[in-house]
Design an enzyme around this catalytic site. Structure first.
Site, mmCIF file in Angstrom:
data_model
loop_
_atom_site.group_PDB
_atom_site.id
_atom_site.type_symbol
_atom_site.label_atom_id
_atom_site.label_comp_id
_atom_site.label_asym_id
_atom_site.label_seq_id
_atom_site.Cartn_x
_atom_site.Cartn_y
_atom_site.Cartn_z
ATOM 1 N N ASP A 1 -4.201 1.631 3.790
ATOM 2 C CA ASP A 1 -4.874 0.531 4.481
ATOM 3 C C ASP A 1 -4.611 0.609 5.988
ATOM 4 O O ASP A 1 -3.495 0.908 6.419
ATOM 5 C CB ASP A 1 -4.404 -0.823 3.940
ATOM 6 C CG ASP A 1 -5.063 -1.168 2.601
ATOM 7 O OD1 ASP A 1 -5.838 -0.343 2.088
ATOM 8 O OD2 ASP A 1 -4.793 -2.272 2.079
ATOM 9 N N ASP B 1 0.876 -1.168 0.000
ATOM 10 C CA ASP B 1 0.000 0.000 0.000
ATOM 11 C C ASP B 1 0.922 1.230 0.000
ATOM 12 O O ASP B 1 2.035 1.159 0.497
ATOM 13 C CB ASP B 1 -0.847 0.045 1.280
ATOM 14 C CG ASP B 1 -1.501 -1.293 1.574
ATOM 15 O OD1 ASP B 1 -1.988 -1.930 0.622
ATOM 16 O OD2 ASP B 1 -1.512 -1.693 2.761
ATOM 17 N N ARG C 1 -13.779 0.421 -1.976
ATOM 18 C CA ARG C 1 -13.129 0.541 -0.650
ATOM 19 C C ARG C 1 -12.832 1.995 -0.277
ATOM 20 O O ARG C 1 -11.676 2.360 -0.098
ATOM 21 C CB ARG C 1 -11.847 -0.290 -0.579
ATOM 22 C CG ARG C 1 -12.068 -1.759 -0.824
ATOM 23 C CD ARG C 1 -10.802 -2.551 -0.569
ATOM 24 N NE ARG C 1 -11.045 -3.976 -0.752
ATOM 25 C CZ ARG C 1 -10.113 -4.920 -0.650
ATOM 26 N NH1 ARG C 1 -8.870 -4.588 -0.349
ATOM 27 N NH2 ARG C 1 -10.412 -6.186 -0.823
ATOM 28 N N ASP D 1 -1.745 -2.461 -4.758
ATOM 29 C CA ASP D 1 -2.519 -2.976 -3.619
ATOM 30 C C ASP D 1 -3.364 -1.823 -3.087
ATOM 31 O O ASP D 1 -4.041 -1.156 -3.868
ATOM 32 C CB ASP D 1 -1.560 -3.578 -2.580
ATOM 33 C CG ASP D 1 -2.289 -4.408 -1.538
ATOM 34 O OD1 ASP D 1 -3.443 -4.791 -1.777
ATOM 35 O OD2 ASP D 1 -1.721 -4.660 -0.464
HETATM 36 CA CA CA Z 1 -2.949 -3.765 1.690
HETATM 37 CA CA CA Z 2 -3.666 -7.319 -2.328
#
Ligand code: CA
Ligand code: CA
Length: 456
Positions: A276, A233, A326, A272
């Protein structure tokens, strides 16, 4: 010292808000205890950008001892960095919790050597025996079957990935402020800032772009058709406590998902998450960031069994545009989502699936957010859930009209969202009741705008 702390109203002005920044930072720096004057006319310039701390009551990160980052740093722990090697050195050891301020000047390319030489994916693969063509040949489901890759090429892939990881992951110790120097296009390209099992971290005024995994892994058991999965991330909070992410920009640019190749019938995904927040992270305020051109943008809780009683996150005044899903995907925690703007126009091929997913009993209060959706788009598609998550709160606008998103979602599907939560947000400094002009405000170039490069 007797507290003379002002009691801000929920709609206090920016001027008052800045004063609180000054005050809290002065307290954090231990300046003039006993003689500190809490003055509504205090000069905001008294505390520079680098020493500012999270204002009082500004979301979950204001809880407990608040979030001061490296505000107490001495000169010896105040750094200005412009290269990867300098950043690594300034971050020091994870176990050294001495307050530190790291000013990033310009754009740091994470894919560079200690000597500053550009590193490519081929450079990381060199000497490991990995090649994509050999990997594809080895694990083609048509011949290898539907089992997890193992053997020479998977071992080589992991060795190459480990080399990239060592280069691009920046581990942040407790009591750290990382902030972009105004006017320098400050940010990190191709990097992953990891805030893991530490506390009291501030990340501000930075552009995070092009965080890419050179070595995606094939997982034939992910979904019905398998998936290519990537690590990294742009910013990962794992077991992190008291974190303030403010005025940053997150983007996949310049390599967008639409340009990625397809192998084994699935997109060869090199990205990714953007930001997060997982593994029992707690007390986080995500404020005035721009999330732009990305698919899986913000995960709160890595699985349905991530830590109960944590994952408390406030997300406010962020601009989400060109993101697929998300924003966030929320699990378990008490999450306050207010005064955000969601522009669901498709940008650079990033077509939205949904904005907010509440699952695994997440207790989301979503209020006074603004959605701008294209003609013909369905309000019911803005939310998602597994039937156990809650979304409470009101005053949300869709194309200028107050709209009950949960009612629309629940009317359309079976995995209904619950409409009550087990808490009431209290740390709500800056919550605006009027959001009619929020899009203009967040896309503006003043400090009330969202994204990197606006702070002075
Ligand atoms: Ca992640
Ligand atoms: Ca992933």
């Amino acid at each position: 010292m007797a507290s003379a702390s002002p009691r801000p109203s929920h709609r206090r002005s920016l001027r008052t808000r800045r004063t609180l920044v000054v005050t809290a930072a002065a307290v954090a720096a231990g300046v003039g205890a006993g003689v500190l004057v809490m003055n509504a006319n205090a000069d905001p310039a008294a505390v520079d950008l680098y020493h500012q701390v999270l204002p009082a009551k500004d979301g979950w990160a204001a809880s407990g001892s608040g979030t001061t980052g490296g505000a107490k740093a001495e000169a010896a722990h105040t750094f200005t960095v412009s290269t990867r090697a300098q950043l690594v050195k300034a971050l020091g050891s994870q176990t050294d919790t001495t307050p530190r301020i790291i000013k990033i000047k310009g754009t740091i390319d994470a894919n560079t050597s200690d000597a500053g030489k550009k590193l490519t994916c081929a450079d990381y693969a060199s000497g490991t025996g990995y090649s994509l063509s050999a990997y594809l040949k080895a694990y083609d489901p048509a011949t290898y079957g539907k089992k997890a890759p193992s053997g020479t090429q998977e071992t080589a892939r992991k060795a190459a990935a480990d080399k990239q990881k060592k280069n691009i992951v920046f581990r942040v110790p407790s009591n750290t402020t990382i902030v972009g120097v105004p006017g320098t296009n400050a940010g990190i390209k191709g990097g992953s800032v990891l805030v893991q099992n530490v506390k009291n971290v501030i990340v501000r005024n930075l552009t995070f772009a092009a965080t890419e995994d050179c070595f995606p892994q094939w997982d034939p058991t992910d979904g019905s058709s398998g998936e290519w999965n990537s690590n990294y991330d742009s910013v990962s909070l794992r077991g992190a406590t008291n974190v303030w992410a403010d005025h940053n920009t997150f983007t996949d640019a310049p390599t967008f998902d639409k340009s990625l190749k397809t192998y084994f019938g699935r997109k060869y995904q090199i990205h990714d998450g953007a930001l997060d927040i997982t593994n029992g992270s707690d007390l986080v305020t995500v404020e005035r960031n721009t999330f732009d051109c990305h698919d899986k943008t913000m995960l709160i809780g890595s699985s349905d069994s991530d830590s109960t009683g944590k994952l408390r996150v406030t997300i406010h005044h962020n601009l989400w545009k060109g993101i697929v899903q998300r924003a966030p995907l929320a699990r378990i925690g008490q999450i306050h989502l207010y005064n955000n703007v969601y522009d669901t126009t498709t940008v650079n091929g990033y077509a939205p699936k949904y904005s907010l997913d509440s699952r695994a009993k997440a207790q989301v209060v979503a209020e006074r957010n603004v959605w701008k959706i294209p003609a013909g788009a369905k309000v019911a598609k803005l939310l998602s859930g597994d039937g156990t998550g809650s979304v409470a709160g009101g005053g949300n606008l869709v194309n200028g009209t107050e709209t009950d998103l949960v009612a629309a979602y629940n009317a359309a599907g079976s995995k209904k969202l619950k409409t009550t939560v087990n808490w009431k947000p209290a740390l709500t400094a800056g919550l605006q009741t009027s959001v009619k002009n929020l899009l203009t405000e967040l896309t503006g170039t003043g400090t009330t705008g969202a994204g990197a490069g606006l702070l002075k």
